[in-house]
Design an enzyme around this catalytic site. Sequence first.
Site, PDB file in Angstrom:
ATOM      1  N   ALA A 257       0.843  -1.202   0.000  1.00 11.38           N
ATOM      2  CA  ALA A 257       0.000   0.000   0.000  1.00 11.38           C
ATOM      3  C   ALA A 257       0.869   1.239   0.000  1.00 11.38           C
ATOM      4  O   ALA A 257       1.947   1.257   0.596  1.00 11.38           O
ATOM      5  CB  ALA A 257      -0.921   0.020   1.226  1.00 11.38           C
ATOM      6  N   ASP A 258       0.385   2.257  -0.686  1.00  8.59           N
ATOM      7  CA  ASP A 258       1.045   3.556  -0.632  1.00  8.59           C
ATOM      8  C   ASP A 258       0.353   4.494   0.357  1.00  8.59           C
ATOM      9  O   ASP A 258       0.987   5.390   0.895  1.00  8.59           O
ATOM     10  CB  ASP A 258       1.066   4.187  -2.025  1.00  8.59           C
ATOM     11  CG  ASP A 258       2.136   3.569  -2.894  1.00  8.59           C
ATOM     12  OD1 ASP A 258       3.207   4.173  -3.019  1.00  8.59           O
ATOM     13  OD2 ASP A 258       1.918   2.460  -3.417  1.00  8.59           O
ATOM     14  N   ARG A 259      -0.930   4.267   0.572  1.00  9.50           N
ATOM     15  CA  ARG A 259      -1.651   5.050   1.590  1.00  9.50           C
ATOM     16  C   ARG A 259      -2.917   4.302   1.955  1.00  9.50           C
ATOM     17  O   ARG A 259      -3.662   3.861   1.081  1.00  9.50           O
ATOM     18  CB  ARG A 259      -1.970   6.457   1.090  1.00  9.50           C
ATOM     19  CG  ARG A 259      -2.585   7.376   2.153  1.00  9.50           C
ATOM     20  CD  ARG A 259      -2.892   8.746   1.568  1.00  9.50           C
ATOM     21  NE  ARG A 259      -1.708   9.445   1.119  1.00  9.50           N
ATOM     22  CZ  ARG A 259      -1.147  10.481   1.754  1.00  9.50           C
ATOM     23  NH1 ARG A 259      -1.677  10.925   2.874  1.00  9.50           N
ATOM     24  NH2 ARG A 259      -0.079  11.064   1.262  1.00  9.50           N
TER      25      ARG A 259
END
Length: 418
Positions: A257-259
């Site tokens: 995940a990036d965010r």
Amino acid sequence: MVLQAIRYSRGRLDILDQLRLPHEEIYINIPSRQEAWNAIKSMQVRGAPAIAIVAALSVAVQAAKGLAMENQQTPPTLVAQQIIWDLEYLVTSRPTAVNLSDAAIKLKTVVKNIADRPNSNTRTILQTYIEAAERMLVDDVDDNERIGKHGAEWIVRNKPPAAREEKLSVITHCNTGSLATAGYGTALGVVRSLHSAGSLRHVFYTETRPYNQGSRLTGYELIHDGIPATLITDSMAAALLHTRRQSENIAAIVVGADRVAANGDTANKIGTYSLAVLARHHGVKFLIAAPRTTIDMETKTGAAIVIEERPEIEMLNIKGPVYQRNESKVDIRLIQEVCVAAKGTRAWNPAFDVTPAELIDGVVTEKGVVEKDEHGVFRWDKVFGKHAVEDVSEVDAPKALGMAGDGITATESTATAS
């Protein structure tokens, strides 16, 4: 031995140039914040955790040079301000991933606190910053190993009862291993933990168009570690699950995940959303693996996550070393760029998509796996404590999920690193 994408000793930082992989293993020196910004922008380093570490350490390298100077007459307030400016500049290289901004905020706080002390001087500010940045490097590796352990145990516990005694297979997307972190990896760390525990039968990894992080980077890591794996194109995942889910005992899709928004909506490499839909349809678990620094409690839903759009050319052209068919070998000395689309083709190239929380079965962090409660809400008590989740239940989940799918905000920025 696990690949080492970041090599650091006090005063020197080298990173593995990921644009040269999988055919060449070349390290490049990062002597200052500008080279770090350029490396992040050009995707020589990528992966949200790795970007945060490289950014922090690049400023630490500059600080070490300052410590080595005999004349340290610069006022402490100016030294502190310069470090803060450097960190803020580095954040502009990559807006989507929360790890970079989170690291910058924490390090700026450290610098401000030490600078505000009555006895503060240039040496103490620089020394304190260096030690804080180095601690982030150590902590990231430790956190990743815990993520891997928690995620592997959760997948084994949750696989179908009929297959409880068998080794299992998983699908993963993009690159989330040592090349995307300070070491070991997040989603690929889960794969590594399954393999080391003797629980892994096979891992299927997607090509991850258009930048091919899966085929170039994940494949490179899996082959390096001797983990049984097969490459598939992004569009083959549905057929794989339909025809081979039972025979291969595919138990989960695990991604990074990036965010992660406060309600669980998750921004990750483009193609993640479609994998979550496929997982739900075929009855396999869908797991997000990320350090808790990726969970952004200030972003209530995925609708507020800015999605980067990259240049059309990345979809229209492919670049790489020439394959000599007659000799069955790759000539790394000859790099060519080939057009794979019709002249005049227009392309839409978002770097990320947002997977609605309702499609996610769990989020594994270094603190353990967080699952939704009986109301379908992710409670982050295990990660942050009760004070951090007081208003999450107030989010209108159905409305938020609809916004996450239809109201993605675009930006002209071309910086991405996943």
